[in-house]
Scaffold this active site. Structure first.
Site, PDB file in Angstrom:
ATOM      1  N   SER A 178      -7.893  -4.181   2.327  1.00 51.11           N
ATOM      2  CA  SER A 178      -7.014  -4.912   1.411  1.00 51.11           C
ATOM      3  C   SER A 178      -5.631  -4.295   1.452  1.00 51.11           C
ATOM      4  CB  SER A 178      -7.548  -4.840  -0.022  1.00 51.11           C
ATOM      5  OG  SER A 178      -7.311  -3.554  -0.580  1.00 51.11           O
ATOM      6  N   ASP A 179      -4.613  -5.119   1.288  1.00 56.76           N
ATOM      7  CA  ASP A 179      -3.309  -4.549   1.004  1.00 56.76           C
ATOM      8  C   ASP A 179      -3.391  -3.914  -0.378  1.00 56.76           C
ATOM      9  OD1 ASP A 179      -0.671  -3.802   1.164  1.00 56.76           O
ATOM     10  OD2 ASP A 179       0.067  -5.774   1.715  1.00 56.76           O
ATOM     11  N   TRP A 180      -2.494  -2.977  -0.649  1.00 53.86           N
ATOM     12  CA  TRP A 180      -2.563  -2.188  -1.879  1.00 53.86           C
ATOM     13  C   TRP A 180      -2.275  -3.085  -3.087  1.00 53.86           C
ATOM     14  CZ3 TRP A 180      -3.879  -0.035   2.196  1.00 53.86           C
ATOM     15  CH2 TRP A 180      -4.189   1.311   2.319  1.00 53.86           C
TER      16      TRP A 180
ATOM     17  N   GLY B  58      -4.082  -5.922  -3.450  1.00 52.95           N
ATOM     18  CA  GLY B  58      -4.345  -7.282  -3.000  1.00 52.95           C
ATOM     19  C   GLY B  58      -5.723  -7.812  -3.352  1.00 52.95           C
TER      20      GLY B  58
END
Length: 743
Positions: A262-264, A266
């Site tokens: 995951s993006d931070w 996200g």
């Protein structure tokens, strides 16, 4: 003696027994998949869950009981980010976490040289290894859809073929060092404003033809071990847990066997995270930059809530085991790989690589009257103007901000190159942009304070310009908010800080004005007719000053070409002409829908369709020498569906110095059942030629280069019919055409 022999035999037997008891998951002679299954069978529920979510800002926990170490990620498509505190965004204050800053990826793409991508990845991998990092969060391959996107500098331009050819060697080079790439941001993350809330509406043709190919190449050709989900939504699901993008396309169609990160911040929902393809959750309840909940890791969506759901029977362990298998596979490729080489930090080869990449990526956009290179025999005084001549550009910009061992500014580089000559290099500020002297713990070594008014700054620069042989202006953007910076988009296409006024005044005062644009984006240039020489200087890292100086004085012959179209105005960009950017808010202002109404017509595809004239075309870039193209020929006039077509064109260096030319191959489908672009890039080759030398440049294409995505049939189709192979020096500089037919 007998006792000694007996004891030796016992010892040998003991060692043999011990060797036989080495568990399969630690036995390097066993197949990796067998080791994964053995490790998985030994893990408790809690151990399985602990490896699929973060334990700190940039690390996830290993399994100490089984000998799996913690796993460390780090930002840095352009260099290894300095360490931050365990649970805060502030820097840890270490003294051994400086790095080499490599050119931003727009510059790498502008080199049009896959060999530079390979060297880039290898060098970055060595720096990451030295710093104890197991994964670099990059490279980024989101498509350049609008020049307002604050994060375009991190990506590889507007064309899916160019981005695909440049990302593959980067990933291979990085992972050859045992450091995982994490290709980002998958997918449709094409602007920064409202990035957590934008729901992209795009047709399947544009999705598959424009926005997915670079990701697909990174997975299928380069074998990337990880991919990062994007913040935005597609079909009303966040992309970090999106059924269509992750389960259907990535894992089913592309057979991806790595991890989805995951993006931070996200991740938004446990149920979707469990079922829709997310494997490792990072940074939840943060904005990925500066803020976030403290010590929240056990409460992440894939942490205690997941365990609770399994124990209550809401989830089986099927999805969990698939996630853990992927994480274990990542371990065996990185932290458990005993064949990983030794890392190096700030080495001479790394600085040499950074300089070479920068020199190959710098683009000579305009050079009227051959103002460049600077005439070192006759020049006596050079005036350098502009804040960007002295402002560090390796800090700021968001998560790609670095702490470098050194950064040579353009002014320093030019002065160093001309030291020992009779040429004096003077400096005038010209304009004031961002005077910030510290960014997230990195203190600038230059004082940017300025008390003069805008009028006085311009007057002082103009006065100095009257007595100079050359005026070199370093302007453009910087990495402050609302410029080339993560988290926001630019507010306008024009240059900030009233630079147009300064440039116009200097052009009136001196006939030999060189404008060097420092940015990762195109900008409005209403004064191009008044400024004889224009150079695109990008954000090029530690060796910025040396690389720019080498191009300006002619030590290096520029060979970069634009990886995106440079429009005259925003109205020449499909996303803006059709008023689709930034989108339309739904009732309640929680979600903003952004419809990509321009479909497949992005960049030069839109310019060709609308017959607009850009300031500078996609693929444009000049040299200090000249090149002549001969007539292109094909090895056949009719191509079968299972055959290839080879196009050959002779290229000659007609100037008086060595240089490199990027020869481009576009394909035109002359008649199609579905609308198609006028032409599409399907090949390129960077050829280096001595004065007077001729080389034949060859391109070989198959039916994939002729295909389009049929959204009704959900498959790629190459329709029989008439085509043209178009050989060009840029998207608007056509040199030769070869007709052929597909049977």
């Amino acid at each position: 003696m007998k006792k000694f022999l007996f004891a030796s035999l016992l010892a040998a037997a003991g060692f043999a027994a011990q060797a036989q008891t080495v568990p399969v998951y630690l036995d390097e002679t066993k197949p990796v998949e067998q080791r994964i299954e053995d490790a998985l069978s030994r893990m408790t529920l809690e151990e399985k869950v602990r490896v699929i979510h973060a334990q700190s800002k940039f690390s996830s926990a290993g399994v100490p009981r089984l000998g799996f170490p913690d796993f460390w990620t780090d930002d840095g498509p352009h260099g290894v980010r300095p360490d931050v505190l365990w649970d805060e965004w502030e820097q840890a204050g270490q003294t051994n976490d400086s790095c080499v800053a490599f050119p931003a990826l727009t510059c790498l793409a502008a080199s049009w040289n896959p060999n530079m991508s390979l060297v880039y990845g290898e060098s970055l991998g060595e720096e990451a290894l030295y710093r104890g990092k197991d994964m670099i969060l990059g490279p980024g391959v989101n498509i350049y859809r609008t020049p307002l996107n604050g994060r375009n500098f991190e990506y590889m331009g507007e064309d899916p073929y160019l981005a695909s050819r440049m990302v593959v060697p980067y990933v291979k080079g990085l992972q050859s060092k045992g450091v995982s790439a994490c290709v980002k941001h998958y997918a449709l993350n094409n602007d920064e404003e409202y990035r957590h809330q934008v729901n992209v509406i795009v047709d399947d043709r544009a999705l598959h033809e424009i926005y997915l190919p670079a990701f697909k190449a990174a997975i299928e050709e380069a074998g990337s071990w990880a991919i990062m989900g994007a913040y935005n939504l597609y079909k009303d699901q966040h992309n970090c847990h999106n059924q269509w993008l992750l389960n259907d396309i990535l894992k089913r169609d592309w057979k991806f066997d790595g991890v989805v990160i995951s993006d931070w911040g996200g991740t938004h929902d446990t149920d979707q995270a469990v079922k829709n393809g997310l494997d490792m959750e990072f940074g939840s309840w943060t904005n990925g930059l500066t803020m976030g909940a403290s010590n929240a890791y056990d409460n992440y969506y894939l942490a205690n809530p997941y365990i609770k759901g399994i124990k209550e029977g809401r989830y089986s362990t099927k999805e969990l085991d698939d996630k853990v298998r992927r994480v274990l596979r990542l371990y065996y490729r990185t932290t458990m790989n005993k064949q990983r080489p030794v890392g190096f930090l700030c080495s001479e080869p790394h600085y040499a690589a950074a300089k070479k990449i920068a020199e190959e990526g710098i683009v000579l956009l305009q050079n009227k009257n051959n103002v460049l290179p600077i005439d070192l025999q006759n020049a006596k005084r050079i005036l350098v103007v502009g804040e960007n001549a002295i402002k560090p550009m390796t800090v700021g910009g968001g998560s790609s901000s670095l702490k470098v061992q050194k950064e040579i500014s353009p002014l320093e580089g030019l002065r160093a190159r001309l030291a020992g000559t009779n040429i004096k290099v003077d400096y005038q500020r010209g304009y004031v942009g961002d005077k910030t002297s510290e960014y997230n713990g990195v203190k600038l070594r230059v004082n940017l304070d300025e008390n003069r008014t805008e009028e006085q700054l311009i007057a002082d620069a103009v006065d100095a310009a009257k007595n100079a042989d050359y005026v070199v202006i370093f302007g453009g953007l910087n990495k402050s908010d609302y410029q080339d910076c993560e988290g926001h988009d630019r507010k306008e296409y024009e240059l900030p800080y009233n630079q147009d006024k300064l440039i116009t005044a200097l052009a009136a005062a001196n006939k030999n004005v060189v404008y060097v644009n420092i940015s990762g984006n195109a900008v409005a240039m209403p004064w191009t007719a008044k400024v004889p020489a224009i150079v695109q200087g990008w954000f090029i890292g530690s060796e910025a000053g040396e690389a720019i100086a080498s191009v300006l004085v002619g030590d290096a012959n520029p060979s970069g070409k634009l990886p995106f179209t440079w429009p005259a105005s925003l109205q020449d960009v499909g996303a803006h002409k059709l008023n689709t950017y930034p989108g339309t808010w739904r009732e309640g202002n929680q979600i903003i829908d952004e419809e990509y109404k321009e479909s497949i017509y992005v960049g030069y595809r839109w310019a060709d369709k609308e017959k607009t004239k850009p300031t500078f075309a996609f693929g444009h870039g000049l040299s200090y020498t000249t090149f002549a193209y001969g007539k292109a020929v094909a090895d056949k006039k009719v191509m079968g569906a299972d055959e290839t077509l080879t196009v050959t064109v002779p290229v000659t260096n007609t100037g008086n110095r060595e240089g490199a030319e990027v020869v481009q191959l576009y394909i035109s489908d002359l008649k199609s059942s579905l609308p198609r672009p006028v032409k599409e890039l399907k090949g390129f080759s960077k050829v280096r030629l001595a004065p007077g030398e001729t080389k034949e440049v060859t391109f070989t294409i198959g039916k994939d280069a002729l295909s389009f995505y049929d959204d009704a049939r959900h498959e790629w189709v190459a329709e029989p019919g008439k085509f043209e192979a178009v050989v060009a020096a840029s998207a608007t500089d056509i040199r030769s055409k070869v007709p052929f037919e597909l049977k």
